[in-house]
Design an enzyme around this catalytic site. Structure first.
Site, mmCIF file in Angstrom:
data_model
loop_
_atom_site.group_PDB
_atom_site.id
_atom_site.type_symbol
_atom_site.label_atom_id
_atom_site.label_comp_id
_atom_site.label_asym_id
_atom_site.label_seq_id
_atom_site.Cartn_x
_atom_site.Cartn_y
_atom_site.Cartn_z
ATOM 1 C CD GLU A 186 -3.037 -0.665 2.351
ATOM 2 O OE1 GLU A 186 -2.789 0.269 3.149
ATOM 3 O OE2 GLU A 186 -4.002 -1.436 2.482
ATOM 4 C CE LYS A 194 1.150 -0.352 -37.447
ATOM 5 N NZ LYS A 194 1.996 -0.181 -36.269
ATOM 6 N NE ARG A 219 -0.838 -3.534 -35.165
ATOM 7 C CZ ARG A 219 0.344 -3.609 -34.568
ATOM 8 N NH1 ARG A 219 0.844 -4.791 -34.288
ATOM 9 N NH2 ARG A 219 1.017 -2.538 -34.252
#
Length: 311
Positions: A21, A177, A179
């Site tokens: 924390e 490009k 993908r």
């Protein structure tokens, strides 16, 4: 930020408890002050984001007059829309968290998607690295400005690349490009004639550098004389530094929006340009209530970087 006199960092501590924390304590009176928290939300993104939120909450509860988050690299910006069913828009979630923590203004640089500014109902100043890059290009390539071709590594980055191209009066080319799936580039083609050109690839961030290095290879195959890259945010994770070091790129220029790791600093073809002068002036202008957008003009930016780019 204190009114009048030299400005120093506020005396504070940020600590971790045993369960990780985060705890923050400020040792100075900030009541009625105009506060600026400088915190990129880069790796480790979640820790840095929580630190920012907790510091903001600390300052708000300490009666600061206004809290501005200076976030040189805005993490989670790539999650700016739903790309498929049952996915989050985390950039909007982060925006909500920042506002809820008490932040009243955002100062950042080259947001991955500029529409993220609209995720906030508070002012967002999105600075641009292209004016700094233009100064750098004119300094380091002053003898070959006529041979420079600015290249966008994808169709989505054309506006960003065009901005730099216009500033240095250079033509623009695009790498298209496609993908098949995330992280893989199936096919790349060059739109424009790059033969015998000094190509400068421009983008907002470089993560694993796979696409960047493949684009550089393709440009050389198409007859480019040499390839350089100017990328604002050097995320450079995983194999990135090794890829860049072994690539055909003569140089990769990044900013210090993300703290450079040891390997990045040691890489022979990676160079870092500072954003601190620009951010410092933007913070000063915000505090003074004067124009931040004026910093994008060469007449204003030039003197700020005078010591770095003297010819």
């Amino acid at each position: 930020m204190h009114r009048g006199g030299p400005v120093s960092l506020v005396d504070a501590r940020v600590e971790r408890f045993n369960d990780a924390e985060i705890f923050v304590e400020v040792f100075e009176n900030v009541r009625g002050e105009d506060m600026f928290i400088i915190q990129p939300t880069s790796n480790p993104a979640n820790d840095n984001l929580m630190e920012l939120l907790i510091i903001a909450d600390t300052l708000r509860r300490s009666s600061a007059a206004r809290i501005t988050a200076v976030i040189p690299y805005f993490g989670y910006a790539r999650q700016d829309r739903r790309t498929k069913a049952r996915t989050p828009i985390t950039a909007k979630l982060v925006a909500n968290m920042l506002v809820e923590a008490g932040i009243e203004r955002i100062l950042t640089m080259d947001l991955h998607a500029t529409q993220i500014q609209g995720f906030f109902d508070i002012p967002v100043d999105n600075l641009y690295a292209s004016p700094i890059f233009a100064l750098d290009v004119k300094h380091h390539f002053k003898d070959q400005l006529d041979d420079i071709m600015v290249v966008s590594p994808d169709v989505g980055g054309v506006a960003r690349a065009r901005e730099l191209a216009q500033r240095i009066n250079a033509p623009l080319s695009i790498v298209d490009k496609r993908r098949e799936k995330a992280g893989e580039v199936a096919e790349m083609t060059v739109i424009g004639d790059v033969s015998d050109k000094t190509c400068i690839i421009v983008d907002d961030l470089c993560d694993t550098a796979g696409t960047l290095c493949k684009a550089a290879d393709l440009l050389m195959e198409k007859g480019a004389k040499e390839v350089h890259a100017y990328i604002t945010h050097g995320v450079l994770s995983g194999p990135a530094v090794e890829r860049v070091t072994n690539s055909v790129m003569k140089s990769l220029v990044i900013t210090d929006s993300i703290e450079a790791t040891g390997p990045v600093q040691a890489a022979k073809n990676i160079r870092i340009v500072p954003t601190a002068p620009l951010f410092a002036q933007a913070i000063l202008n915000t505090w003074n209530g004067t124009s931040v957008s004026s910093l994008f003009d060469n007449s204003t930016l030039g003197p700020i970087y005078e010591g770095l780019y003297t010819t």
